[in-house]
Design a protein around this motif. Sequence first.
Motif, PDB file in Angstrom:
ATOM      1  N   THR A  85       0.860  -1.177   0.000  1.00 31.01           N
ATOM      2  CA  THR A  85       0.000   0.000   0.000  1.00 31.01           C
ATOM      3  C   THR A  85       0.899   1.230   0.000  1.00 31.01           C
ATOM      4  O   THR A  85       2.069   1.167   0.387  1.00 31.01           O
ATOM      5  N   PHE A  86       0.340   2.349  -0.459  1.00 33.12           N
ATOM      6  CA  PHE A  86       1.101   3.571  -0.654  1.00 33.12           C
ATOM      7  C   PHE A  86       0.520   4.708   0.178  1.00 33.12           C
ATOM      8  O   PHE A  86      -0.696   4.844   0.312  1.00 33.12           O
ATOM      9  N   ASP A  87       1.396   5.549   0.712  1.00 32.83           N
ATOM     10  CA  ASP A  87       1.036   6.844   1.270  1.00 32.83           C
ATOM     11  C   ASP A  87       1.960   7.839   0.606  1.00 32.83           C
ATOM     12  O   ASP A  87       3.083   8.060   1.055  1.00 32.83           O
ATOM     13  N   THR A  92       4.348   0.528   2.150  1.00 38.33           N
ATOM     14  CA  THR A  92       4.284  -0.445   3.230  1.00 38.33           C
ATOM     15  C   THR A  92       4.118  -1.836   2.649  1.00 38.33           C
ATOM     16  O   THR A  92       3.242  -2.055   1.803  1.00 38.33           O
ATOM     17  N   TRP A  93       4.959  -2.754   3.072  1.00 42.22           N
ATOM     18  CA  TRP A  93       4.838  -4.163   2.672  1.00 42.22           C
ATOM     19  C   TRP A  93       4.020  -4.899   3.727  1.00 42.22           C
ATOM     20  O   TRP A  93       4.395  -4.948   4.891  1.00 42.22           O
ATOM     21  N   HIS A  94       2.905  -5.466   3.295  1.00 39.63           N
ATOM     22  CA  HIS A  94       2.074  -6.299   4.157  1.00 39.63           C
ATOM     23  C   HIS A  94       2.567  -7.731   3.997  1.00 39.63           C
ATOM     24  O   HIS A  94       2.217  -8.422   3.034  1.00 39.63           O
ATOM     25  N   VAL A  95       3.376  -8.165   4.949  1.00 36.83           N
ATOM     26  CA  VAL A  95       4.143  -9.393   4.747  1.00 36.83           C
ATOM     27  C   VAL A  95       3.274 -10.647   4.758  1.00 36.83           C
ATOM     28  O   VAL A  95       3.753 -11.719   4.356  1.00 36.83           O
ATOM     29  N   ASP A  96       2.018 -10.536   5.199  1.00 37.43           N
ATOM     30  CA  ASP A  96       1.140 -11.705   5.185  1.00 37.43           C
ATOM     31  C   ASP A  96       0.407 -11.872   3.864  1.00 37.43           C
ATOM     32  O   ASP A  96      -0.287 -12.869   3.656  1.00 37.43           O
TER      33      ASP A  96
END
Length: 247
Positions: A85-87, A92-96
Amino acid sequence: MDDIEMARIAGGSVELHDARRKVRWSVDLEPFEIGVFPVTQEQVGELLGDGGMHPRRPAADVSWLQAIRFCNAASEWEGLDPAYTFDGEDVTWHVDADGYRLPTEAEWEFACRAGSKTPQYGPIAEVAWTSLDGVTAPQNVGGKLPNLNGLFDTLGNVSEWCWDLLDAARDDGHRVFRGGGFADDARNVRASTRRGGAPRSQHPDVGFRLARGGFDTEGAAQGWSAAVDEERASFGDAASPGRSPRS
Protein backbone atom coordinates in the motif's frame (compact mmCIF):
# COMPACT_ATOMS: atom_id res chain seq x y z
CA MET A 1 -0.73 -11.11 -19.75
CA ASP A 2 2.20 -13.41 -20.52
CA ASP A 3 2.42 -15.98 -17.71
CA ILE A 4 4.77 -15.25 -14.82
CA GLU A 5 6.73 -18.46 -14.31
CA MET A 6 7.73 -18.98 -10.69
CA ALA A 7 10.14 -21.40 -9.00
CA ARG A 8 9.66 -22.77 -5.49
CA ILE A 9 12.70 -22.21 -3.27
CA ALA A 10 13.07 -24.31 -0.14
CA GLY A 11 13.99 -22.61 3.11
CA GLY A 12 17.55 -22.36 4.30
CA SER A 13 20.13 -19.82 5.42
CA VAL A 14 22.37 -17.34 3.65
CA GLU A 15 25.24 -15.10 4.73
CA LEU A 16 25.11 -11.56 3.38
CA HIS A 17 28.05 -9.18 3.02
CA ASP A 18 28.09 -5.39 2.79
CA ALA A 19 31.60 -4.54 1.60
CA ARG A 20 31.16 -0.81 2.17
CA ARG A 21 30.28 -1.21 5.85
CA LYS A 22 32.57 -4.25 6.23
CA VAL A 23 29.86 -6.34 7.90
CA ARG A 24 28.49 -9.84 7.43
CA TRP A 25 25.27 -11.28 8.79
CA SER A 26 23.29 -14.49 8.52
CA VAL A 27 19.60 -14.81 7.62
CA ASP A 28 17.33 -17.83 8.05
CA LEU A 29 14.68 -18.11 5.33
CA GLU A 30 11.30 -19.80 5.06
CA PRO A 31 10.26 -21.27 1.66
CA PHE A 32 9.19 -18.74 -0.99
CA GLU A 33 8.68 -18.39 -4.73
CA ILE A 34 10.73 -16.33 -7.15
CA GLY A 35 10.50 -15.63 -10.87
CA VAL A 36 12.30 -17.98 -13.24
CA PHE A 37 13.07 -14.94 -15.43
CA PRO A 38 13.35 -11.21 -14.86
CA VAL A 39 10.12 -9.37 -15.69
CA THR A 40 10.09 -8.66 -19.43
CA GLN A 41 9.28 -5.56 -21.46
CA GLU A 42 6.21 -7.35 -22.77
CA GLN A 43 4.87 -8.01 -19.27
CA VAL A 44 5.42 -4.44 -18.15
CA GLY A 45 3.74 -3.16 -21.30
CA GLU A 46 0.68 -5.32 -20.78
CA LEU A 47 0.12 -4.19 -17.18
CA LEU A 48 1.57 -0.69 -17.02
CA GLY A 49 1.35 0.34 -20.67
CA ASP A 50 4.99 1.29 -21.28
CA GLY A 51 6.99 -1.83 -21.95
CA GLY A 52 9.45 -1.20 -24.80
CA MET A 53 10.20 -2.48 -28.28
CA HIS A 54 11.79 -5.83 -27.37
CA PRO A 55 9.19 -8.11 -25.77
CA ARG A 56 11.54 -10.81 -24.46
CA ARG A 57 14.21 -8.53 -23.08
CA PRO A 58 14.17 -7.71 -19.36
CA ALA A 59 12.32 -4.52 -18.52
CA ALA A 60 15.04 -1.96 -17.71
CA ASP A 61 14.95 1.77 -17.00
CA VAL A 62 12.31 0.79 -14.43
CA SER A 63 12.42 2.57 -11.09
CA TRP A 64 11.95 0.80 -7.78
CA LEU A 65 8.56 2.52 -7.40
CA GLN A 66 7.47 1.34 -10.86
CA ALA A 67 8.53 -2.20 -9.95
CA ILE A 68 6.43 -1.99 -6.79
CA ARG A 69 3.41 -0.81 -8.81
CA PHE A 70 3.91 -3.67 -11.27
CA CYS A 71 3.87 -6.15 -8.38
CA ASN A 72 0.48 -4.85 -7.23
CA ALA A 73 -0.89 -4.79 -10.79
CA ALA A 74 0.19 -8.41 -11.35
CA SER A 75 -1.44 -9.43 -8.06
CA GLU A 76 -4.72 -7.74 -9.00
CA TRP A 77 -4.61 -9.34 -12.46
CA GLU A 78 -4.45 -12.79 -10.85
CA GLY A 79 -6.89 -12.07 -8.02
CA LEU A 80 -4.25 -12.11 -5.29
CA ASP A 81 -3.97 -9.79 -2.30
CA PRO A 82 -1.61 -6.92 -3.21
CA ALA A 83 1.51 -6.91 -1.07
CA TYR A 84 1.90 -3.13 -0.96
CA THR A 85 0.00 0.00 0.00
CA PHE A 86 1.10 3.57 -0.65
CA ASP A 87 1.04 6.84 1.27
CA GLY A 88 2.41 9.16 -1.37
CA GLU A 89 5.78 7.56 -2.11
CA ASP A 90 5.98 5.80 1.25
CA VAL A 91 5.42 2.09 0.62
CA THR A 92 4.28 -0.44 3.23
CA TRP A 93 4.84 -4.16 2.67
CA HIS A 94 2.07 -6.30 4.16
CA VAL A 95 4.14 -9.39 4.75
CA ASP A 96 1.14 -11.71 5.19
CA ALA A 97 -0.18 -10.97 1.66
CA ASP A 98 -0.11 -13.72 -0.97
CA GLY A 99 0.46 -11.36 -3.90
CA TYR A 100 3.54 -10.63 -5.97
CA ARG A 101 6.32 -8.56 -4.46
CA LEU A 102 10.01 -7.83 -4.78
CA PRO A 103 12.33 -10.34 -3.12
CA THR A 104 14.24 -9.33 -0.05
CA GLU A 105 17.93 -9.23 -0.76
CA ALA A 106 18.41 -12.29 1.43
CA GLU A 107 15.88 -14.19 -0.70
CA TRP A 108 17.50 -12.91 -3.88
CA GLU A 109 21.02 -13.99 -2.95
CA PHE A 110 19.89 -17.36 -1.60
CA ALA A 111 17.94 -18.07 -4.81
CA CYS A 112 20.80 -16.82 -7.00
CA ARG A 113 23.46 -18.92 -5.31
CA ALA A 114 21.39 -22.12 -5.54
CA GLY A 115 23.70 -23.81 -3.07
CA SER A 116 26.93 -22.44 -4.54
CA LYS A 117 29.51 -20.93 -2.19
CA THR A 118 31.46 -19.29 -5.00
CA PRO A 119 30.91 -15.75 -6.37
CA GLN A 120 29.41 -17.11 -9.60
CA TYR A 121 27.35 -20.28 -9.86
CA GLY A 122 28.92 -21.32 -13.16
CA PRO A 123 31.43 -20.20 -15.84
CA ILE A 124 30.50 -16.54 -16.23
CA ALA A 125 30.49 -16.59 -20.04
CA GLU A 126 27.94 -19.42 -19.94
CA VAL A 127 25.56 -18.07 -17.29
CA ALA A 128 25.60 -14.27 -17.58
CA TRP A 129 25.56 -11.42 -20.11
CA THR A 130 28.46 -9.13 -19.16
CA SER A 131 30.96 -6.81 -20.84
CA LEU A 132 32.69 -9.95 -22.13
CA ASP A 133 29.87 -10.31 -24.66
CA GLY A 134 30.26 -6.81 -26.10
CA VAL A 135 26.52 -6.13 -26.14
CA THR A 136 25.11 -2.62 -25.73
CA ALA A 137 21.67 -3.43 -24.28
CA PRO A 138 19.91 -6.15 -22.26
CA GLN A 139 19.43 -9.41 -24.13
CA ASN A 140 16.42 -11.73 -24.36
CA VAL A 141 15.81 -13.58 -21.11
CA GLY A 142 16.85 -17.22 -20.97
CA GLY A 143 19.73 -16.91 -23.43
CA LYS A 144 22.35 -18.22 -20.99
CA LEU A 145 22.37 -21.29 -18.75
CA PRO A 146 20.25 -21.31 -15.56
CA ASN A 147 21.45 -21.94 -12.03
CA LEU A 148 20.56 -25.12 -10.13
CA ASN A 149 17.26 -23.55 -9.01
CA GLY A 150 16.30 -23.25 -12.67
CA LEU A 151 16.57 -19.44 -12.59
CA PHE A 152 17.87 -17.56 -15.62
CA ASP A 153 19.78 -14.26 -15.67
CA THR A 154 20.15 -13.76 -11.93
CA LEU A 155 23.73 -12.78 -12.78
CA GLY A 156 24.33 -10.32 -15.60
CA ASN A 157 21.91 -8.95 -18.20
CA VAL A 158 20.25 -6.55 -15.73
CA SER A 159 20.71 -5.96 -12.03
CA GLU A 160 17.49 -6.51 -10.09
CA TRP A 161 15.71 -4.33 -7.55
CA CYS A 162 15.05 -5.84 -4.12
CA TRP A 163 12.81 -4.63 -1.32
CA ASP A 164 15.54 -3.65 1.17
CA LEU A 165 17.10 -0.30 1.91
CA LEU A 166 20.73 -0.04 0.83
CA ASP A 167 21.78 1.60 4.11
CA ALA A 168 19.12 3.17 6.33
CA ALA A 169 21.77 5.17 8.19
CA ARG A 170 23.30 6.88 5.16
CA ASP A 171 21.47 6.71 1.86
CA ASP A 172 18.15 8.53 2.30
CA GLY A 173 15.82 5.79 1.11
CA HIS A 174 18.01 4.21 -1.57
CA ARG A 175 16.98 0.62 -2.37
CA VAL A 176 19.18 -2.34 -3.14
CA PHE A 177 19.71 -3.86 -6.56
CA ARG A 178 21.68 -7.05 -7.04
CA GLY A 179 23.50 -9.17 -9.60
CA GLY A 180 25.26 -6.93 -12.10
CA GLY A 181 24.36 -6.10 -15.68
CA PHE A 182 25.37 -6.46 -19.31
CA ALA A 183 27.92 -3.61 -19.21
CA ASP A 184 29.67 -4.69 -16.00
CA ASP A 185 33.09 -6.29 -15.92
CA ALA A 186 32.69 -10.03 -15.43
CA ARG A 187 34.62 -9.91 -12.14
CA ASN A 188 31.95 -7.57 -10.73
CA VAL A 189 29.00 -9.78 -11.71
CA ARG A 190 28.75 -11.82 -8.54
CA ALA A 191 26.09 -13.25 -6.25
CA SER A 192 27.27 -10.88 -3.52
CA THR A 193 27.37 -7.71 -5.64
CA ARG A 194 25.34 -5.10 -3.74
CA ARG A 195 24.47 -1.67 -5.15
CA GLY A 196 21.50 0.64 -4.99
CA GLY A 197 19.67 3.74 -6.12
CA ALA A 198 16.93 6.17 -5.22
CA PRO A 199 13.37 4.78 -5.49
CA ARG A 200 12.62 7.06 -8.46
CA SER A 201 15.91 6.44 -10.26
CA GLN A 202 16.02 4.57 -13.55
CA HIS A 203 19.02 2.78 -15.01
CA PRO A 204 19.47 1.13 -18.43
CA ASP A 205 20.89 -2.00 -16.79
CA VAL A 206 18.51 -2.39 -13.81
CA GLY A 207 15.25 -4.35 -13.89
CA PHE A 208 13.49 -6.64 -11.43
CA ARG A 209 12.22 -10.14 -10.71
CA LEU A 210 9.06 -11.06 -8.82
CA ALA A 211 8.72 -13.04 -5.61
CA ARG A 212 5.75 -14.47 -3.69
CA GLY A 213 5.23 -15.77 -0.20
CA GLY A 214 3.38 -14.45 2.85
CA PHE A 215 4.57 -14.74 6.44
CA ASP A 216 2.89 -14.70 9.85
CA THR A 217 4.71 -11.62 11.05
CA GLU A 218 4.17 -7.87 11.09
CA GLY A 219 6.76 -5.53 9.69
CA ALA A 220 9.48 -8.19 9.43
CA ALA A 221 10.23 -11.12 7.12
CA GLN A 222 13.02 -12.94 5.35
CA GLY A 223 15.90 -10.92 6.74
CA TRP A 224 14.17 -7.53 6.67
CA SER A 225 12.71 -5.60 9.59
CA ALA A 226 11.00 -2.21 9.53
CA ALA A 227 11.96 -1.67 13.16
CA VAL A 228 15.65 -2.25 12.41
CA ASP A 229 15.47 0.16 9.45
CA GLU A 230 13.91 2.84 11.65
CA GLU A 231 16.40 2.30 14.45
CA ARG A 232 19.42 2.53 12.16
CA ALA A 233 18.02 5.61 10.40
CA SER A 234 17.39 7.33 13.76
CA PHE A 235 20.79 6.64 15.25
CA GLY A 236 22.89 6.75 12.10
CA ASP A 237 24.56 3.49 13.05
CA ALA A 238 26.51 2.49 9.97
CA ALA A 239 28.36 -0.32 11.72
CA SER A 240 25.64 -2.81 12.61
CA PRO A 241 23.32 -4.42 10.06
CA GLY A 242 20.80 -5.44 12.72
CA ARG A 243 19.00 -8.77 12.80
CA SER A 244 15.34 -9.20 12.13
CA PRO A 245 13.12 -11.56 14.15
CA ARG A 246 13.65 -14.09 11.35
CA SER A 247 17.41 -13.78 11.11
